[in-house]
Design a protein around this motif. Structure first.
Motif, PDB file in Angstrom:
ATOM      1  N   LEU A 171       0.871  -1.172   0.000  1.00 59.61           N
ATOM      2  CA  LEU A 171       0.000   0.000   0.000  1.00 59.61           C
ATOM      3  C   LEU A 171       0.907   1.219   0.000  1.00 59.61           C
ATOM      4  O   LEU A 171       1.873   1.285   0.756  1.00 59.61           O
ATOM      5  N   GLY A 172       0.607   2.200  -0.872  1.00 57.04           N
ATOM      6  CA  GLY A 172       1.464   3.373  -0.950  1.00 57.04           C
ATOM      7  C   GLY A 172       0.683   4.643  -1.211  1.00 57.04           C
ATOM      8  O   GLY A 172      -0.519   4.619  -1.491  1.00 57.04           O
ATOM      9  N   VAL A 173       1.393   5.763  -1.119  1.00 59.49           N
ATOM     10  CA  VAL A 173       0.792   7.069  -1.387  1.00 59.49           C
ATOM     11  C   VAL A 173       1.840   7.950  -2.063  1.00 59.49           C
ATOM     12  O   VAL A 173       3.034   7.893  -1.736  1.00 59.49           O
ATOM     13  N   ASP A 174       1.397   8.743  -3.041  1.00 57.85           N
ATOM     14  CA  ASP A 174       2.265   9.695  -3.730  1.00 57.85           C
ATOM     15  C   ASP A 174       1.954  11.109  -3.234  1.00 57.85           C
ATOM     16  O   ASP A 174       0.790  11.524  -3.230  1.00 57.85           O
ATOM     17  N   ILE A 175       2.989  11.827  -2.816  1.00 56.98           N
ATOM     18  CA  ILE A 175       2.839  13.223  -2.386  1.00 56.98           C
ATOM     19  C   ILE A 175       3.832  14.042  -3.204  1.00 56.98           C
ATOM     20  O   ILE A 175       5.001  14.161  -2.855  1.00 56.98           O
ATOM     21  N   LEU A 180       5.702   7.112  -0.582  1.00 51.54           N
ATOM     22  CA  LEU A 180       5.765   6.377   0.676  1.00 51.54           C
ATOM     23  C   LEU A 180       5.064   5.038   0.489  1.00 51.54           C
ATOM     24  O   LEU A 180       3.957   4.976  -0.065  1.00 51.54           O
ATOM     25  N   ASP A 181       5.692   3.957   0.980  1.00 51.04           N
ATOM     26  CA  ASP A 181       5.132   2.618   0.795  1.00 51.04           C
ATOM     27  C   ASP A 181       5.269   1.791   2.062  1.00 51.04           C
ATOM     28  O   ASP A 181       6.244   1.919   2.813  1.00 51.04           O
ATOM     29  N   PHE A 182       4.278   0.918   2.256  1.00 51.81           N
ATOM     30  CA  PHE A 182       4.315  -0.066   3.334  1.00 51.81           C
ATOM     31  C   PHE A 182       3.989  -1.415   2.711  1.00 51.81           C
ATOM     32  O   PHE A 182       2.945  -1.571   2.074  1.00 51.81           O
ATOM     33  N   LYS A 183       4.885  -2.404   2.876  1.00 50.23           N
ATOM     34  CA  LYS A 183       4.702  -3.688   2.206  1.00 50.23           C
ATOM     35  C   LYS A 183       4.890  -4.855   3.166  1.00 50.23           C
ATOM     36  O   LYS A 183       5.635  -4.759   4.149  1.00 50.23           O
ATOM     37  N   TYR A 184       4.207  -5.937   2.831  1.00 48.23           N
ATOM     38  CA  TYR A 184       4.397  -7.217   3.520  1.00 48.23           C
ATOM     39  C   TYR A 184       5.009  -8.186   2.516  1.00 48.23           C
ATOM     40  O   TYR A 184       4.495  -8.353   1.411  1.00 48.23           O
ATOM     41  N   GLU A 185       6.121  -8.821   2.882  1.00 50.37           N
ATOM     42  CA  GLU A 185       6.813  -9.744   1.994  1.00 50.37           C
ATOM     43  C   GLU A 185       6.920 -11.111   2.655  1.00 50.37           C
ATOM     44  O   GLU A 185       7.145 -11.221   3.860  1.00 50.37           O
ATOM     45  N   PHE A 186       6.783 -12.163   1.835  1.00 52.93           N
ATOM     46  CA  PHE A 186       6.939 -13.524   2.355  1.00 52.93           C
ATOM     47  C   PHE A 186       7.605 -14.380   1.284  1.00 52.93           C
ATOM     48  O   PHE A 186       7.495 -14.110   0.086  1.00 52.93           O
TER      49      PHE A 186
END
Length: 221
Positions: A171-175, A180-186
């Protein structure tokens, strides 16, 4: 030899990215698609979670150390869909306790591991206003690994898979120029972390991680 292989991978990767930018720019000139791109540096903080089901090894509370990644990203957007490859250098540290080592009851020495990897994540996502949802694979190439155990430093690079495959949900946002990004990796492929030399048994830890990243576009269209 590994440095030469690394240079080839980086060169080929950026050639492909340049070709993609050029082809999408041609499409934009034909007013068929709304096309844009961003290029710039990216920095990431990684919080890993490793699990090992074993009576011989335990992960202490401080065993999952924070890792760091830095490199370059390219984001190519066509209408509301985007493609974002990255090239990153990553560092990470882990600690394991070996229980009753060598059959000595109560002797639980710790081993520290330090790794440097080349990370090549590829995100495919959709823009919803300034918000972004994405997913995609990530490829991790082992560059070096060292183990510190009983006052001895040992190179363990060859004891690990040279390439590991991850999958990412983000999930991310552009400003403006800021991403800015927040991720879950497996992990999809198991990393063969062979600890047989230490405890005479094969162990395959399971790993997932949370990643926060901040990127800044220095080139954009």
């Amino acid at each position: 030899m590994q440095l030469r292989k690394l240079k080839k991978i980086i060169f080929r990767g950026w050639v492909v990215i340049a070709l993609l930018i050029g082809s999408f720019s041609l499409c934009s000139g034909q007013d068929i698609y709304d096309v844009s791109y961003k290029v710039g540096p990216v920095f990431k903080i990684v919080s890993p979670k490793i699990r090992i089901d074993s009576e011989y090894v335990r992960i202490p509370e401080e065993g999952n150390e924070i890792g760091y990644q830095f490199g370059l990203f390219t984001k190519i957007r066509v209408n509301n869909v985007y493609f974002q490859p990255e090239l990153l250098i990553a560092t990470a540290q882990n600690r394991l306790d070996f229980l009753n080592y060598n059959g000595v009851n109560g002797f639980n020495p710790s081993a520290d591991f330090e790794f440097t990897t080349l990370e090549i994540p590829v995100s495919i996502g959709v823009n919803i206003g300034n918000l972004r949802l994405d997913t995609g694979p990530g490829f991790s190439l082992m560059l070096s690994g060292n183990e510190y155990f009983l006052n001895e430093k040992i190179n363990v690079t060859q004891e690990y898979n040279q390439v590991t495959i991850l999958w990412r949900l983000g999930l991310g946002v552009d400003i403006n120029n800021l991403l800015l990004d927040f991720k879950y990796e497996f992990g999809l492929s198991k990393t063969e972390e062979s600890l047989a030399r230490l405890i005479e048994r094969e162990l395959v830890p399971r790993q997932s991680q949370l990643v926060f990243s901040i990127a800044y576009s220095i080139l954009r269209d």
